[in-house]
Structure formats: C-alpha cells, structure tokens
Design an enzyme around this catalytic site. Structure first.
Site, PDB file in Angstrom:
ATOM      1  N   CYS A 100      29.748  33.063  25.753  1.00 49.03           N
ATOM      2  CA  CYS A 100      29.671  34.455  25.309  1.00 49.03           C
ATOM      3  C   CYS A 100      28.749  35.262  26.224  1.00 49.03           C
ATOM      4  CB  CYS A 100      29.158  34.523  23.873  1.00 49.03           C
ATOM      5  SG  CYS A 100      29.013  36.208  23.234  1.00 49.03           S
ATOM      6  N   CYS A 109      24.494  33.234  17.817  1.00 51.05           N
ATOM      7  CA  CYS A 109      24.710  31.887  18.372  1.00 51.05           C
ATOM      8  C   CYS A 109      23.532  31.517  19.256  1.00 51.05           C
ATOM      9  CB  CYS A 109      26.009  31.848  19.170  1.00 51.05           C
ATOM     10  SG  CYS A 109      27.479  32.169  18.187  1.00 51.05           S
ATOM     11  N   ASN A 329      36.963  26.616  -5.045  1.00 51.33           N
ATOM     12  CA  ASN A 329      37.199  25.926  -3.786  1.00 51.33           C
ATOM     13  C   ASN A 329      37.355  24.415  -3.967  1.00 51.33           C
ATOM     14  OD1 ASN A 329      37.351  26.176  -0.813  1.00 51.33           O
ATOM     15  ND2 ASN A 329      35.464  24.975  -0.825  1.00 51.33           N
ATOM     16  N   CYS A 419      24.480  23.798   2.124  1.00 46.18           N
ATOM     17  CA  CYS A 419      24.452  24.653   3.318  1.00 46.18           C
ATOM     18  C   CYS A 419      23.040  24.745   3.893  1.00 46.18           C
ATOM     19  CB  CYS A 419      24.989  26.047   2.994  1.00 46.18           C
ATOM     20  SG  CYS A 419      24.059  26.928   1.724  1.00 46.18           S
TER      21      CYS A 419
END
Length: 475
Positions: A100, A109, A329, A419
């Site tokens: 990138c 990122c 989910n 997470c």
C-alpha cells in the site's frame, strides 16, 4: 445561522496547534543511544523491541526482529522510549515492500513491511505467549485460519474533515491520532469498495456543507454496496449530491441524521440486507441492518464457523447456549446442525433480527435479550436447561462475568471466540483454574497486515455423572 456547516474561507495560520496538550512527536527527534541497536523481537502490537547500551527499552515503529538500525526517538518516557527507524543498517530477510502506498501514514495496516507468513507466525506466538503467562499450555498446536492478504475487507468507516484552509479530506486516521490521512486506494478493501474511494473524494470536495458530514461507512452485502452517511444537519443541496452519486454508482444509500440522537433513514429504497454463512449442508442467509456487528472478513468468518462445526462434531439434540449471539452468526449454523439453540444478545434490535433470521432459514432458535455483564443473569441462563455446550463470542473487553459464572456452574463444553487475545487469556485463566481444560485452539488472521488477531478455544470440563463429549482425531 444560515451558513452553519458551510465551507469557511481560508484563514492565516496562528502558529498554535489545535492538538496542543496532546503528546506529539517533537520536530527534531533525537537519535537513541550511541549507535545502531538490534531488534530482539516484536511486541504484541507489532513494534520492534530493542535496548540501548544503557539498558533502556526501545519500542520502534516499522522495525523487525534481527534488524540492526538507528532509532529516532519521538517520545521519551521514564521506563522506555518510543521511536521509528532513522536508518536501516541490516534489514531482516522477512522485510518486504509494503503493497500500500499509504503505509507508514495510515494507521490501519501496521505490518505490511513484514512477509505475510511471518505476520501469522507472530500472531500465533502472541496468543501462545499470553496463554503461557497464565500457565496455560494447549495440548495441540494452534490451527491457523487464513486467507488472502489483499481485497478482503467488506466494511470500512472513513472520516471526513475540513482543514483550516478549507480543504476537505476523506480517509482513515493516522496511528494514535485524530488526523486524517487521505486515502484514494486501499489494498485491503474488497474491490467494490475500493473502486468508490476516488469518486468519493470528488464528491466530498463538491459539498456545500462538508462540515455537516461527519463520516461515512461502506459495506458490501449480497444485495450490493451500502453507503451510510453520518449527516449532522440537513442540507438539501448536498442531499441531492449524495442521491445522484448513489444512483450513478448503483448504491444503497442511508444516513444517520442529527447530532445527539441520530436516526437512520434510507434515501434510496430500503434493502433487505443479507450475507451467506456456511451451514452443515447448504449455506444460510444472515440478515442484518447498518450498525449491526458483522465480521469484516467474510472468508475468515466462514472458516471460523466451519471450524466450530468440526470441533463440536455431532450436536444433534444437544442443548446449546450461544452468548453474545449478534444476529446469529454461530446460532444459525449450529441450529442447522441439530442443536437446540438458545441465543442471547444484549441489543434488542439484533435479537429481533436474529429471530427473523431463524424464521427465514426455517430453524428453531429460542432468542432472548439479556445483559451478559451481570453474573446473576448468566446464572439464570445456565440454570434453565442446563446447556451441554456454551458458545461465547464477546466484544473486546471479554466475558469476565460469564466466565466467573461458568466456573460456578460448569458445562461439559465451552467454545470461546475472541477478538482480543489479552482478555481471552485473562478469561481462560479463570476457566482453567475452575476446572476447564483447553482441547483445541485456532488463530484466525481476520485482519491481514495488522497486529490484530482473532482466536478460538475449545474447553472441556469433566463432570461427575456426565460423559465429556470427545473430539475426533481429525476434527
């Protein structure tokens, strides 16, 4: 007040930063130590770790293990310094050219300079280290769930800012900053979202009242791309511009209108948004609305669900409690596999959509809204059944109250999807001290090129009078 929110004329710089009072890098960073240092390892957040000749710890942005380099310190603290690479003397063989053009400025990122396989090795090591600090050693090596390094992210939130000179900016925030980095191309967005960045720049630059546009969200669904605009105050002319843009690019357009209590309204016909998730047989349809939690990486999410089904094996007829269930989910695939699912979620709106999703897929799922931060509520849920399997998929702060209660009221099997590896390790320690034992572990590279990692652990608890559910060797 007629001009509220409109673009202001340019003004002369005052010489006083609007960020005054915040810690920002000095204009001339000093060089650390007496010469090059060697990077010993990566910290959990992806920064290189080194020590000066005097023994002071250095956290270095953009540095990799084994590299020798000179460090420019941009923030000095009592116990450690923070810096960035001033001169790279000996690069790591795992250093690569970031894909990138915005790397180093955009805060999204932070590991693009590290080879993708090495990124994933680092994430596995981080999880194992955090578990080891709690005295937990999984019996098997972690299973890695991974996919493509580019073009994977199906949702994104972009900020809109007007600078002191009246320039309008659209992009992501710089690392540890409120400053926006203009983004015209993002390698990790799915192609349908990335293709909109350049035309969106032209659109926000044309707005008459850009200060009334707080941010926008992009989302790819099975029905096409959705754009949700955060509009602080109504502006008819700009509303027309957004509508024309949506028509030109074939988008579903909604906005959150108002400052204190924004309300969602669709400017184009309201779609029945959905995506597909795997089941034990055919794929299932998962309906959702803007603002609902939806995993950003659809392919890795599918792998998580498939792995959960494989680990749990035959759940036909078993009582299963899905906590922090979202819009279903995990609830829907497990119900499709034959489990008697009770799904619990804190958001009343998401509970409604979860129940609707069960009906849409012709599945029986008992849904309930509850505050899972209250141990008494969790104890009541565990007592009514009781469940033979519990599935947890909590937010980043973990599930402390749930895990305390699960120790007091143990269940044969517990699948914990996390997470945040730090809160997972904390909760896992409580569970292990309470008699649970980890039997399976996986690391999911949900956000390639970032230090963020998702993980999943399967715990078993041997209980007198109840046969623990085994895991097949190939599960």
């Amino acid at each position: 007040m007629a001009g509220l929110g409109k673009r202001r004329p340019a003004r002369m710089r005052s010489g006083v930063s609007g960020l005054q009072g915040r810690q920002v890098p000095p204009a001339s960073p000093r060089v650390a130590g007496d010469g090059p240092v060697t990077i010993e390892r990566l910290a959990h957040d992806g920064r290189g770790v080194a020590h000066t000749a005097a023994g002071k710890t250095l956290f270095v942005d953009g540095a990799l293990p084994g590299e020798r380099l000179e460090v420019a310190v941009h923030r000095a603290r009592k116990r450690f310094d923070e810096g960035h690479v001033r001169e790279l003397v000996t690069p790591s063989p795992e250093r690569v050219t970031p894909p990138c053009a915005h790397f180093g400025r955009c805060g999204g990122c932070d590991l693009q300079h590290l080879a993708l396989d090495a990124q994933r090795h680092h994430k596995v090591a981080v999880l194992l280290e955090l578990l080891a600090r709690q005295g937990i050693e999984p019996p098997l090596a972690p299973q890695l769930l991974a996919g493509a390094g580019e073009g994977y992210r199906r949702r994104a939130r972009l900020g809109i800012k007007v600078d002191a000179e009246g320039g309008v900016h659209l992009g992501f925030r710089a690392r540890h900053s409120h400053r926006l980095v203009d983004i015209a191309d993002c390698t990790i967005l799915v192609p349908s979202l990335n293709a909109l960045l350049t035309p969106l720049h032209a659109l926000v630059a044309s707005l008459e009242a850009p200060r009334q546009a707080g941010h926008l969200e992009l989302l790819e669904s099975d029905q096409g791309v959705v754009l949700v605009l955060r509009q602080l105050r109504e502006h008819d002319a700009d509303r027309g511009r957004w509508l024309a843009f949506a028509e030109r690019h074939g988008l579903h357009l909604a906005r959150l209108l108002g400052r204190e209590t924004p309300r969602l309204e669709w400017l184009t016909p309201a779609p029945a948004l959905s995506c597909r998730v795997p089941g034990p047989g055919e794929a299932l349809t998962l309906g959702f609305a803007p603002g609902d939690f939806l995993q950003a990486n659809a392919k890795i999410n599918r792998q998580l669900i498939q792995t959960a089904l494989a680990w749990l094996g035959n759940v036909e007829g078993l009582a299963l409690l899905d906590l922090f269930a979202g819009v279903g989910n995990f609830s829907l695939p497990l119900a499709a596999a034959g489990a008697r699912v009770t799904a619990v979620e804190g958001s009343p709106a998401m509970v409604e959509r979860l129940a609707g999703n069960a009906r849409r897929n012709d599945l029986e799922v008992y849904t309930r809204q509850a505050d899972l931060g209250r141990a008494g509520v969790v104890a009541e849920l565990l007592a009514s059944g009781p469940p033979e399997v519990v599935v947890l998929d909590p937010p980043r702060d973990g599930a402390a109250a749930v895990c305390r209660t699960l120790v007091e009221h143990p269940v044969p099997r517990l699948l914990y999807v996390s997470c945040d590896p730090a809160t997972l390790a904390r909760d896992a320690a409580r569970l292990v001290h309470g008699g649970y034992r980890p039997s399976r572990i996986a690391v999911a590279d949900m956000f390639a090129h970032t230090s963020h990692l998702e993980s999943m652990l399967l715990f078993e608890h041997p209980r007198t009078g109840r046969q623990p559910l085994g895991v097949t060797p190939d599960g």
